[in-house]
Design a protein around this motif. Structure first.
Motif, mmCIF file in Angstrom:
data_model
loop_
_atom_site.group_PDB
_atom_site.id
_atom_site.type_symbol
_atom_site.label_atom_id
_atom_site.label_comp_id
_atom_site.label_asym_id
_atom_site.label_seq_id
_atom_site.Cartn_x
_atom_site.Cartn_y
_atom_site.Cartn_z
ATOM 1 N N TYR A 58 0.857 -1.178 0.000
ATOM 2 C CA TYR A 58 0.000 0.000 0.000
ATOM 3 C C TYR A 58 0.897 1.234 0.000
ATOM 4 O O TYR A 58 1.544 1.523 0.997
ATOM 5 C CB TYR A 58 -0.933 -0.009 1.209
ATOM 6 C CG TYR A 58 -1.815 -1.244 1.256
ATOM 7 C CD1 TYR A 58 -3.070 -1.230 0.663
ATOM 8 C CD2 TYR A 58 -1.374 -2.418 1.870
ATOM 9 C CE1 TYR A 58 -3.876 -2.356 0.682
ATOM 10 C CE2 TYR A 58 -2.170 -3.540 1.882
ATOM 11 C CZ TYR A 58 -3.421 -3.503 1.289
ATOM 12 O OH TYR A 58 -4.215 -4.620 1.303
ATOM 13 N N LYS A 139 -2.991 -2.970 -3.317
ATOM 14 C CA LYS A 139 -3.325 -4.314 -3.791
ATOM 15 C C LYS A 139 -4.779 -4.680 -3.525
ATOM 16 O O LYS A 139 -5.326 -5.561 -4.179
ATOM 17 C CB LYS A 139 -2.402 -5.339 -3.129
ATOM 18 C CG LYS A 139 -0.945 -5.206 -3.552
ATOM 19 C CD LYS A 139 -0.772 -5.406 -5.046
ATOM 20 C CE LYS A 139 0.703 -5.430 -5.443
ATOM 21 N NZ LYS A 139 1.363 -4.122 -5.244
ATOM 22 N N THR A 140 -5.407 -4.033 -2.549
ATOM 23 C CA THR A 140 -6.813 -4.268 -2.246
ATOM 24 C C THR A 140 -7.504 -2.922 -2.063
ATOM 25 O O THR A 140 -6.836 -1.919 -1.777
ATOM 26 C CB THR A 140 -6.973 -5.110 -0.962
ATOM 27 O OG1 THR A 140 -6.341 -4.420 0.127
ATOM 28 C CG2 THR A 140 -6.335 -6.483 -1.127
ATOM 29 N N THR A 142 -8.913 0.225 -0.456
ATOM 30 C CA THR A 142 -8.453 0.797 0.803
ATOM 31 C C THR A 142 -9.232 2.060 1.123
ATOM 32 O O THR A 142 -9.467 2.891 0.235
ATOM 33 C CB THR A 142 -6.953 1.125 0.725
ATOM 34 O OG1 THR A 142 -6.231 -0.055 0.345
ATOM 35 C CG2 THR A 142 -6.434 1.630 2.061
ATOM 36 N N GLN A 163 -8.547 2.340 -5.095
ATOM 37 C CA GLN A 163 -8.652 0.948 -5.544
ATOM 38 C C GLN A 163 -7.904 0.790 -6.860
ATOM 39 O O GLN A 163 -7.988 1.642 -7.740
ATOM 40 C CB GLN A 163 -10.115 0.547 -5.720
ATOM 41 C CG GLN A 163 -10.315 -0.859 -6.259
ATOM 42 C CD GLN A 163 -11.777 -1.219 -6.413
ATOM 43 O OE1 GLN A 163 -12.653 -0.454 -6.011
ATOM 44 N NE2 GLN A 163 -12.056 -2.360 -6.996
#
Length: 270
Positions: A58, A139-140, A142, A163
């Protein structure tokens, strides 16, 4: 007697047929499971993938800066940042009594953007320039919320949602709202910042673009200072509440609005 014997033979034959049918079914299921196992062994792979993200997955950065970890955890080394309502390092600046009223610079610096240099120095700290807009790589999906108490009434809240769409394309949405009454008369401060940003990198990292849309407004009530300083320095308990102190200006305010559409792209031949 014959009827009883007939019923006994019939029930035994039914039981045997059911038992043989059950055995056939069990054999069929067993064979099916074995055949499935053989197919799996031949190379069938499960599409399920387990992802274990770390803090290094992140990150955020501006267009011309290095990457930094997108971490909002309050630690000792970040206390100078998250104790400020604008979530920035305000070294070399003096903050006014009310949050949202601006800063007084103690060090000289040149504003790179000419349109921001036209603003009063005290107000220009709230208008975000091109180099202040952050882009993300996560990566995901947030989301972050950073909340600060205001003076008397109000609050300051900054929220971010970002994202990755695919591996090389990111979209981020940020909003910061501030409203603070202040401790003196005619000191109400309010501002709203809305940012929609996106960035893209090609697979070979030769081409990339940065784009964002930003809309900001900064509104402040202004006063001309306390009328009688002796009331401020005296021992009169009536003026322990600073809202009771009369100020010089009672109908003055300042309003600034800023909007920008930005797109930049780069291509590397080598």
């Amino acid at each position: 007697m014959r009827i009883f014997l007939f019923l006994s033979i019939l029930s035994f034959s039914c039981f045997f047929s059911q038992r043989s049918q059950i055995n056939k079914i069990d054999t069929k299921v067993s064979n099916t499971s074995q055949s499935d196992t053989i197919i799996v062994d031949k190379g069938r792979k499960d599409s399920l993938k387990i992802f274990k993200p770390t803090i290094n997955d992140y990150q955020h950065y501006t267009q011309f800066s290095e990457r930094k970890i997108f971490d909002t955890v309050f630690t000792i080394d970040k206390s100078y940042q998250f104790t400020q309502y604008n979530n920035q390092d305000n070294f070399g600046k003096i903050q006014f009594a009310n949050i949202g009223s601006g800063f007084q610079d103690l060090m000289f610096h040149v504003n790179k953007e000419q349109n921001l240099a036209l603003l009063p120095t005290r107000k220009s700290h709230f208008i975000l320039g091109i180099d202040d807009v952050k882009y993300y790589d996560v990566k995901t999906p947030t989301t972050s919320f950073i909340y600060h108490n205001a003076m008397k009434q109000g609050a300051a809240l900054k929220t971010t949602y970002t994202q990755n769409v695919g591996k090389n394309f990111n979209v981020a949405l940020e909003y910061m709202g501030l409203r603070s009454q202040g401790v003196y008369q005619r000191e109400l401060a309010s501002s709203n910042n809305f940012i929609l940003s996106s960035r893209f990198n090609s697979k070979n990292n030769r081409y990339r673009f940065f784009t964002h849309y930003i809309h900001q407004n900064v509104n402040n009530e202004e006063n001309g200072g306390i009328e009688d300083l002796s009331l401020f320095l005296g021992d009169d308990t009536r003026f322990n509440n600073r809202q009771n102190l009369a100020v010089n200006l009672t109908s003055t305010d300042s309003r600034f609005s800023y909007r920008r559409y930005y797109f930049s792209q780069e291509f590397q031949f080598v």
